[in-house]
Scaffold this motif. Structure first.
Motif, PDB file in Angstrom:
ATOM      1  N   GLY A  33       0.830  -1.206   0.000  1.00  0.00           N
ATOM      2  CA  GLY A  33       0.000   0.000   0.000  1.00  0.00           C
ATOM      3  C   GLY A  33       0.855   1.243   0.000  1.00  0.00           C
ATOM      4  O   GLY A  33       2.049   1.197   0.305  1.00  0.00           O
ATOM      5  N   GLY A  35       1.065   5.229   1.396  1.00  0.00           N
ATOM      6  CA  GLY A  35       0.550   6.303   2.245  1.00  0.00           C
ATOM      7  C   GLY A  35       1.061   7.615   1.672  1.00  0.00           C
ATOM      8  O   GLY A  35       1.617   7.654   0.580  1.00  0.00           O
ATOM      9  N   THR A  38       5.007   6.992   3.226  1.00  0.00           N
ATOM     10  CA  THR A  38       5.754   5.742   3.130  1.00  0.00           C
ATOM     11  C   THR A  38       5.198   4.789   2.086  1.00  0.00           C
ATOM     12  O   THR A  38       4.076   4.925   1.616  1.00  0.00           O
ATOM     13  N   VAL A  40       4.371   0.730   2.011  1.00  0.00           N
ATOM     14  CA  VAL A  40       4.214  -0.402   2.909  1.00  0.00           C
ATOM     15  C   VAL A  40       4.523  -1.664   2.112  1.00  0.00           C
ATOM     16  O   VAL A  40       3.940  -1.883   1.045  1.00  0.00           O
ATOM     17  N   ALA A  51       2.728  -6.889   6.905  1.00  0.00           N
ATOM     18  CA  ALA A  51       2.843  -5.532   6.358  1.00  0.00           C
ATOM     19  C   ALA A  51       4.012  -4.860   7.074  1.00  0.00           C
ATOM     20  O   ALA A  51       4.024  -4.788   8.294  1.00  0.00           O
ATOM     21  N   LYS A  53       6.427  -1.508   7.483  1.00  0.00           N
ATOM     22  CA  LYS A  53       6.494  -0.068   7.221  1.00  0.00           C
ATOM     23  C   LYS A  53       7.852   0.452   7.663  1.00  0.00           C
ATOM     24  O   LYS A  53       8.147   0.500   8.849  1.00  0.00           O
ATOM     25  N   GLN A 106       3.089  -5.418  10.995  1.00  0.00           N
ATOM     26  CA  GLN A 106       1.760  -5.923  11.368  1.00  0.00           C
ATOM     27  C   GLN A 106       1.458  -7.140  10.504  1.00  0.00           C
ATOM     28  O   GLN A 106       2.083  -7.317   9.459  1.00  0.00           O
ATOM     29  N   ARG A 107       0.509  -7.952  10.933  1.00  0.00           N
ATOM     30  CA  ARG A 107       0.051  -8.997  10.027  1.00  0.00           C
ATOM     31  C   ARG A 107      -0.647  -8.333   8.849  1.00  0.00           C
ATOM     32  O   ARG A 107      -1.294  -7.300   9.009  1.00  0.00           O
ATOM     33  N   LEU A 109      -3.522  -7.619   6.682  1.00  0.00           N
ATOM     34  CA  LEU A 109      -4.972  -7.779   6.823  1.00  0.00           C
ATOM     35  C   LEU A 109      -5.575  -7.791   5.423  1.00  0.00           C
ATOM     36  O   LEU A 109      -4.974  -7.261   4.483  1.00  0.00           O
ATOM     37  N   LEU A 114     -10.293  -3.146   3.522  1.00  0.00           N
ATOM     38  CA  LEU A 114      -9.867  -1.767   3.773  1.00  0.00           C
ATOM     39  C   LEU A 114     -11.082  -0.845   3.565  1.00  0.00           C
ATOM     40  O   LEU A 114     -11.777  -0.952   2.555  1.00  0.00           O
ATOM     41  N   SER A 153      -8.523   5.013   4.368  1.00  0.00           N
ATOM     42  CA  SER A 153      -7.507   4.011   4.029  1.00  0.00           C
ATOM     43  C   SER A 153      -6.712   3.551   5.251  1.00  0.00           C
ATOM     44  O   SER A 153      -5.811   2.732   5.126  1.00  0.00           O
ATOM     45  N   ASN A 154      -7.030   4.082   6.432  1.00  0.00           N
ATOM     46  CA  ASN A 154      -6.311   3.673   7.645  1.00  0.00           C
ATOM     47  C   ASN A 154      -7.109   2.704   8.512  1.00  0.00           C
ATOM     48  O   ASN A 154      -6.713   2.418   9.644  1.00  0.00           O
ATOM     49  N   ASP A 166      -2.913   2.756  11.024  1.00  0.00           N
ATOM     50  CA  ASP A 166      -1.849   3.720  10.723  1.00  0.00           C
ATOM     51  C   ASP A 166      -1.249   4.300  12.006  1.00  0.00           C
ATOM     52  O   ASP A 166      -1.557   5.419  12.400  1.00  0.00           O
TER      53      ASP A 166
HETATM   54  N1  LIG Z   1      -1.557  -4.476   8.195  1.00  0.00           N
HETATM   55  C1  LIG Z   1      -1.886  -4.167   6.939  1.00  0.00           C
HETATM   56  N2  LIG Z   1      -2.469  -5.084   6.132  1.00  0.00           N
HETATM   57  C2  LIG Z   1      -2.809  -4.761   4.858  1.00  0.00           C
HETATM   58  N3  LIG Z   1      -2.577  -3.577   4.273  1.00  0.00           N
HETATM   59  C3  LIG Z   1      -1.979  -2.625   4.998  1.00  0.00           C
HETATM   60  C4  LIG Z   1      -1.601  -2.866   6.375  1.00  0.00           C
HETATM   61  N4  LIG Z   1      -1.035  -1.727   6.841  1.00  0.00           N
HETATM   62  C5  LIG Z   1      -1.047  -0.838   5.816  1.00  0.00           C
HETATM   63  N5  LIG Z   1      -1.615  -1.360   4.706  1.00  0.00           N
HETATM   64  C6  LIG Z   1      -1.788  -0.688   3.393  1.00  0.00           C
HETATM   65  O1  LIG Z   1      -0.822   0.346   3.242  1.00  0.00           O
HETATM   66  C7  LIG Z   1      -1.441   1.647   3.212  1.00  0.00           C
HETATM   67  C8  LIG Z   1      -0.589   2.658   3.973  1.00  0.00           C
HETATM   68  O2  LIG Z   1      -0.373   2.210   5.305  1.00  0.00           O
HETATM   69  P1  LIG Z   1      -0.415   3.190   6.545  1.00  0.00           P
HETATM   70  O3  LIG Z   1      -0.099   2.406   7.765  1.00  0.00           O
HETATM   71  O4  LIG Z   1      -1.716   3.916   6.540  1.00  0.00           O
HETATM   72  O5  LIG Z   1       0.812   4.152   6.228  1.00  0.00           O
HETATM   73  P2  LIG Z   1       0.895   5.736   5.950  1.00  0.00           P
HETATM   74  O6  LIG Z   1       1.276   6.331   7.255  1.00  0.00           O
HETATM   75  O7  LIG Z   1       1.968   5.880   4.943  1.00  0.00           O
HETATM   76  O8  LIG Z   1      -0.461   6.203   5.469  1.00  0.00           O
HETATM   77  C9  LIG Z   1      -2.827   1.403   3.836  1.00  0.00           C
HETATM   78  O9  LIG Z   1      -3.757   2.357   3.389  1.00  0.00           O
HETATM   79  C10 LIG Z   1      -3.138   0.010   3.328  1.00  0.00           C
HETATM   80  O10 LIG Z   1      -3.526   0.053   1.973  1.00  0.00           O
END
Ligand SMILES: Nc1ncnc2c1ncn2[C@@H]1O[C@H](COP(=O)(O)OP(=O)(O)O)[C@@H](O)[C@H]1O
Ligand SMILES: [Mg+2]
Length: 296
Positions: A33, A35, A38, A40, A51, A53, A106-107, A109, A114, A153-154, A166
């Protein structure tokens, strides 16, 4: 649910990232994904799919330990205020210079759960019940010292439970409204002009909204434009305003979105220029994985 972070697999992932940065080509990375800040990355291991980050590189162990404590405190405070948060662990490795590279893990998901996805795939009835549950969560959690970046998206919706994802940037302030986050470190992917001269005021304007329910909701609603979900705004406004002392209007949402989009566009352009400077002039690898430009 606890999480056992697979050490060897993560060390291998970090080697791939280093390689991608050196070659200035991230096309071989498995991206889960994007953000604002970042990428991910997905890590498939015997233990399951994760996942990952990547955090900005910490100059020393002390800065890293402070981050780790603030993340723990953030996770605890969110849970205390009734939020379900995806179990998150920090994995790290120390380089020879004492610098520390770390990931929030994280695992993985299910991507189809989402909320930004579900708002497209489910109908308006689902959207309204989602938003009612969402408002309960946000109103209970947000506090002048505890912030939330609540865009769609969080969150994932699993078995009727909203789970927040997030947490990489712990949003906490002291009683004087000062950010507890190592703002300087977290802004190192921004060019020097933002890091120094404008840093404090930009940081304040980026972060203020996360610490008040109205700001969090305005940001959520504004981001529906980016997700091409504007059609939901009128219904959501009605639901949101039932809980707010100072109502939000459709015009507020549109103008908030214009300003927010302009700010991120500027940051993206400056970052792209900085990357070019690193690669072409200084002939050094650019040290961050950046998301591609967003069509706003
Ligand atoms: N644990 C997870 N499982 C599946 N997808 C994830 C997970 N964590 C993040 N993502 C994907 O990555 C994207 C960005 O992650 P996020 O933690 O929101 O980072 P940022 O701070 O860059 O927004 C999310 O919107 C989602 O699409
Ligand atoms: Mg996010």
């Amino acid at each position: 649910m606890t999480l056992t972070v697979p050490h060897t697999a993560l060390a291998h992932l970090e080697e791939q990232v280093q390689d991608a940065l050196r070659r200035a080509d991230d096309s071989a990375l498995d991206v889960l994904g994007y953000g604002e800040i970042t990428l991910v990355l997905r890590l498939r291991a015997d233990e399951g799919s994760f996942a990952c980050k990547r955090l900005p590189v910490f100059p020393d162990r002390d800065r890293f330990e402070r981050y780790r404590h603030s993340l723990d405190a953030y996770l605890r405070r969110l849970a205390d205020r009734g939020l379900t948060v995806a179990p998150t662990e920090v994995w790290h490795t120390a380089g020879p210079s004492g610098r520390i590279t770390a990931y929030c893990v994280q695992r993985e998901l299910p991507p189809e759960r989402l909320c930004s996805r579900l708002l497209h795939t489910e109908d308006e009835t689902w959207a309204k019940t989602f938003f009612a549950r969402f408002l309960d969560r946000v109103c209970a959690a947000v506090h002048p010292t505890l912030g939330l970046d609540a865009q769609a998206s969080n969150w994932v919706d699993i078995d009727g439970e909203l789970t927040y994802l997030d947490v990489t940037t712990p949003l906490m302030r002291d009683d004087h409204g000062r950010e507890l986050l190592d703002v300087r470190l977290f802004f190192t992917s921004l060019p020097w002009i933002l890091r120094d001269a404008v840093r404090v005021s930009v940081a304040k304007s980026i972060f203020d909204k996360f610490y008040a329910t109205r700001g969090v909701l305005l940001d959520f609603l504004g981001n529906l434009h980016k997700e091409r979900l504007d059609a939901l705004v009128p219904a959501f406004l009605e639901q949101a305003n039932a809980r707010l002392a100072e109502p939000i209007t459709a015009a507020d949402v549109a103008s908030y979105y214009r300003d927010d989009a302009r700010m991120w566009e500027l940051i993206q352009r400056l970052r792209a220029a900085d990357r070019l400077w690193h690669r072409k002039i200084r002939r050094r690898p650019y040290p961050f994985l950046l998301p591609p430009p967003v069509d706003r």
